[in-house]
Design a protein around this motif. Structure first.
Motif, PDB file in Angstrom:
ATOM      1  N   GLY A  61       0.787  -1.223   0.000  1.00 34.12           N
ATOM      2  CA  GLY A  61       0.000   0.000   0.000  1.00 34.12           C
ATOM      3  C   GLY A  61       0.818   1.272   0.000  1.00 34.12           C
ATOM      4  O   GLY A  61       0.336   2.320   0.451  1.00 34.12           O
ATOM      5  N   LEU A  62       2.039   1.207  -0.499  1.00 34.55           N
ATOM      6  CA  LEU A  62       2.927   2.370  -0.490  1.00 34.55           C
ATOM      7  C   LEU A  62       2.791   3.169  -1.782  1.00 34.55           C
ATOM      8  O   LEU A  62       2.838   2.610  -2.877  1.00 34.55           O
ATOM      9  CB  LEU A  62       4.381   1.921  -0.309  1.00 34.55           C
ATOM     10  CG  LEU A  62       4.671   1.155   0.995  1.00 34.55           C
ATOM     11  CD1 LEU A  62       6.120   0.695   1.039  1.00 34.55           C
ATOM     12  CD2 LEU A  62       4.368   2.034   2.204  1.00 34.55           C
ATOM     13  N   ARG A  63       2.633   4.466  -1.645  1.00 37.16           N
ATOM     14  CA  ARG A  63       2.468   5.329  -2.821  1.00 37.16           C
ATOM     15  C   ARG A  63       3.738   5.397  -3.662  1.00 37.16           C
ATOM     16  O   ARG A  63       3.686   5.735  -4.840  1.00 37.16           O
ATOM     17  CB  ARG A  63       2.069   6.731  -2.369  1.00 37.16           C
ATOM     18  CG  ARG A  63       0.715   6.783  -1.660  1.00 37.16           C
ATOM     19  CD  ARG A  63       0.394   8.177  -1.197  1.00 37.16           C
ATOM     20  NE  ARG A  63       0.283   9.095  -2.326  1.00 37.16           N
ATOM     21  CZ  ARG A  63       0.094  10.418  -2.189  1.00 37.16           C
ATOM     22  NH1 ARG A  63       0.037  10.942  -0.970  1.00 37.16           N
ATOM     23  NH2 ARG A  63      -0.005  11.177  -3.257  1.00 37.16           N
ATOM     24  N   SER A  64       4.874   5.076  -3.050  1.00 39.31           N
ATOM     25  CA  SER A  64       6.141   5.117  -3.785  1.00 39.31           C
ATOM     26  C   SER A  64       6.179   4.101  -4.921  1.00 39.31           C
ATOM     27  O   SER A  64       7.061   4.167  -5.782  1.00 39.31           O
ATOM     28  CB  SER A  64       7.313   4.879  -2.834  1.00 39.31           C
ATOM     29  OG  SER A  64       7.146   3.668  -2.120  1.00 39.31           O
ATOM     30  N   ALA A  65       5.214   3.165  -4.943  1.00 41.95           N
ATOM     31  CA  ALA A  65       5.157   2.196  -6.039  1.00 41.95           C
ATOM     32  C   ALA A  65       4.992   2.893  -7.382  1.00 41.95           C
ATOM     33  O   ALA A  65       5.460   2.386  -8.413  1.00 41.95           O
ATOM     34  CB  ALA A  65       4.006   1.213  -5.813  1.00 41.95           C
ATOM     35  N   ARG A  66       4.351   4.066  -7.369  1.00 41.66           N
ATOM     36  CA  ARG A  66       4.037   4.743  -8.633  1.00 41.66           C
ATOM     37  C   ARG A  66       5.272   5.118  -9.428  1.00 41.66           C
ATOM     38  O   ARG A  66       5.226   5.185 -10.660  1.00 41.66           O
ATOM     39  CB  ARG A  66       3.194   5.984  -8.348  1.00 41.66           C
ATOM     40  CG  ARG A  66       1.801   5.668  -7.810  1.00 41.66           C
ATOM     41  CD  ARG A  66       0.990   6.928  -7.610  1.00 41.66           C
ATOM     42  NE  ARG A  66       1.622   7.822  -6.638  1.00 41.66           N
ATOM     43  CZ  ARG A  66       1.128   9.008  -6.292  1.00 41.66           C
ATOM     44  NH1 ARG A  66       0.016   9.464  -6.858  1.00 41.66           N
ATOM     45  NH2 ARG A  66       1.748   9.753  -5.384  1.00 41.66           N
ATOM     46  N   ARG A  67       6.378   5.373  -8.743  1.00 41.28           N
ATOM     47  CA  ARG A  67       7.574   5.805  -9.471  1.00 41.28           C
ATOM     48  C   ARG A  67       8.165   4.696 -10.341  1.00 41.28           C
ATOM     49  O   ARG A  67       9.016   4.954 -11.185  1.00 41.28           O
ATOM     50  CB  ARG A  67       8.627   6.343  -8.506  1.00 41.28           C
ATOM     51  CG  ARG A  67       9.308   5.294  -7.638  1.00 41.28           C
ATOM     52  CD  ARG A  67      10.475   5.916  -6.883  1.00 41.28           C
ATOM     53  NE  ARG A  67      11.173   4.945  -6.058  1.00 41.28           N
ATOM     54  CZ  ARG A  67      10.971   4.787  -4.771  1.00 41.28           C
ATOM     55  NH1 ARG A  67      10.063   5.520  -4.144  1.00 41.28           N
ATOM     56  NH2 ARG A  67      11.664   3.893  -4.076  1.00 41.28           N
ATOM     57  N   HIS A  68       7.745   3.444 -10.107  1.00 39.42           N
ATOM     58  CA  HIS A  68       8.239   2.328 -10.911  1.00 39.42           C
ATOM     59  C   HIS A  68       7.327   1.990 -12.079  1.00 39.42           C
ATOM     60  O   HIS A  68       7.710   1.197 -12.945  1.00 39.42           O
ATOM     61  CB  HIS A  68       8.408   1.091 -10.024  1.00 39.42           C
ATOM     62  CG  HIS A  68       9.474   1.235  -8.988  1.00 39.42           C
ATOM     63  ND1 HIS A  68      10.817   1.171  -9.283  1.00 39.42           N
ATOM     64  CD2 HIS A  68       9.382   1.458  -7.637  1.00 39.42           C
ATOM     65  CE1 HIS A  68      11.525   1.329  -8.164  1.00 39.42           C
ATOM     66  NE2 HIS A  68      10.675   1.503  -7.157  1.00 39.42           N
ATOM     67  N   GLY A  69       6.131   2.569 -12.116  1.00 31.92           N
ATOM     68  CA  GLY A  69       5.169   2.203 -13.143  1.00 31.92           C
ATOM     69  C   GLY A  69       5.597   2.610 -14.546  1.00 31.92           C
ATOM     70  O   GLY A  69       5.625   1.775 -15.468  1.00 31.92           O
ATOM     71  N   VAL A  70       5.943   3.875 -14.716  1.00 30.46           N
ATOM     72  CA  VAL A  70       6.322   4.368 -16.047  1.00 30.46           C
ATOM     73  C   VAL A  70       7.606   3.703 -16.543  1.00 30.46           C
ATOM     74  O   VAL A  70       7.663   3.258 -17.704  1.00 30.46           O
ATOM     75  CB  VAL A  70       6.448   5.899 -16.038  1.00 30.46           C
ATOM     76  CG1 VAL A  70       7.020   6.401 -17.376  1.00 30.46           C
ATOM     77  CG2 VAL A  70       5.086   6.546 -15.784  1.00 30.46           C
ATOM     78  N   PRO A  71       8.665   3.599 -15.724  1.00 30.52           N
ATOM     79  CA  PRO A  71       9.862   2.902 -16.215  1.00 30.52           C
ATOM     80  C   PRO A  71       9.584   1.461 -16.630  1.00 30.52           C
ATOM     81  O   PRO A  71      10.146   0.982 -17.620  1.00 30.52           O
ATOM     82  CB  PRO A  71      10.823   2.954 -15.022  1.00 30.52           C
ATOM     83  CG  PRO A  71      10.400   4.150 -14.251  1.00 30.52           C
ATOM     84  CD  PRO A  71       8.909   4.204 -14.393  1.00 30.52           C
ATOM     85  N   ALA A  72       8.700   0.769 -15.893  1.00 25.94           N
ATOM     86  CA  ALA A  72       8.387  -0.618 -16.250  1.00 25.94           C
ATOM     87  C   ALA A  72       7.736  -0.691 -17.621  1.00 25.94           C
ATOM     88  O   ALA A  72       8.101  -1.535 -18.460  1.00 25.94           O
ATOM     89  CB  ALA A  72       7.469  -1.243 -15.194  1.00 25.94           C
ATOM     90  N   VAL A  73       6.793   0.205 -17.879  1.00 26.06           N
ATOM     91  CA  VAL A  73       6.070   0.186 -19.148  1.00 26.06           C
ATOM     92  C   VAL A  73       6.983   0.615 -20.296  1.00 26.06           C
ATOM     93  O   VAL A  73       7.029  -0.039 -21.355  1.00 26.06           O
ATOM     94  CB  VAL A  73       4.833   1.090 -19.075  1.00 26.06           C
ATOM     95  CG1 VAL A  73       4.192   1.226 -20.455  1.00 26.06           C
ATOM     96  CG2 VAL A  73       3.831   0.532 -18.069  1.00 26.06           C
ATOM     97  N   VAL A  74       7.728   1.688 -20.108  1.00 24.50           N
ATOM     98  CA  VAL A  74       8.574   2.210 -21.185  1.00 24.50           C
ATOM     99  C   VAL A  74       9.705   1.242 -21.513  1.00 24.50           C
ATOM    100  O   VAL A  74       9.970   0.947 -22.688  1.00 24.50           O
ATOM    101  CB  VAL A  74       9.134   3.594 -20.797  1.00 24.50           C
ATOM    102  CG1 VAL A  74      10.167   4.062 -21.839  1.00 24.50           C
ATOM    103  CG2 VAL A  74       8.019   4.613 -20.673  1.00 24.50           C
TER     104      VAL A  74
END
Length: 242
Positions: A61-74
């Motif tokens: 439930g950590l909001r810091s997860a979001r910073r990995h979303g775009v790099p994973a997709v790109v």
């Protein structure tokens, strides 16, 4: 920032590069296909790293997860841009990718559980990385019969780095870890010598560092520098031996 897109698992880069480069330059026909496959390989690793970090943090439930979303997709899309044309030209690469999936699944499960530093997780990552030697070799026209000994040497070496590095950092006070690491390196020395006597000096050096360096208070940068030196020596030895 750009550096946040680059996985911070510094020890992984030698494991990603050395087997691949060995397979490439041991093959009779290294070429542009290898460059494209190498790009897909590194980008695929980055995509998997960020996806697993997103999963680990999101599960808590950590909001810091979001910073990995775009790099994973790109990174995943970029890896696909290199990999798809290669798979069209060489469909057997799909079988190689399928063979790696169980190990990626193990790494993903450990990430989800927040146990990326587990010994089994590290060993699971070693297998597909060393398997890339066979993949790169076949892409260049060298079959498994001509590359398996080099692949086995890579597997022996990089599997040993997993417990050894733990004895130097996270398990530096554990006597059972140290004994297990030394025992593994002794067996690896015998196995490597059976593959080629030219591997004996390198694996003897690995056994010596596993026996003597834990407990001496070496800082992580020095541990990393030594492993980089040994990885370079491994690549050089493989290219000169096989």
């Amino acid at each position: 920032m750009t550096y946040r897109w680059i996985p911070d698992q510094h020890g992984a880069w030698a494991m990603l590069a050395v087997p691949f480069l060995a397979g490439t330059f041991l093959s009779p026909h290294p070429g542009w296909g290898h460059a494209a496959l190498f790009a897909a390989w590194l980008l695929g690793y980055a995509a998997a790293f960020h996806a697993q970090q997103w999963l680990r943090l999101h599960a808590r439930g950590l909001r810091s997860a979001r910073r990995h979303g775009v790099p994973a997709v790109v990174c995943g899309a970029a890896a696909g841009a290199f990999a798809v044309p290669l798979a069209v030209l060489h469909p057997w690469l799909l079988l190689a990718a399928a063979a790696a999936l169980p190990f990626v699944a193990v790494n993903t499960r450990y990430a989800w559980r927040g146990r990326e530093r587990a010994l089994a997780n590290g060993l699971a990552a070693v297998v597909p990385a060393c398997g890339m030697l066979l993949v790169a070799a076949r892409l260049g026209g060298l079959g498994p019969g001509g590359a398996w000994r080099a692949g086995a040497a890579c597997l022996l070496y990089f599997a040993g780095t997993v417990p050894y590095v733990k004895t130097m950092i996270r398990e530096r006070g554990s006597l059972p870890y140290r004994r297990s690491s030394v025992a593994y390196h002794a067996v690896a020395l015998a196995a490597a010598t059976a593959l080629s006597c030219w591997l004996t000096p390198l694996f003897a050096a690995c056994l010596t560092r596993a026996a003597l360096l834990p407990g001496r208070g070496l800082r992580p940068p020095k541990v990393g520098a030594l492993e980089l030196t040994l990885s370079t020596a491994l690549l050089t030895t493989l290219l000169l031996t096989f």
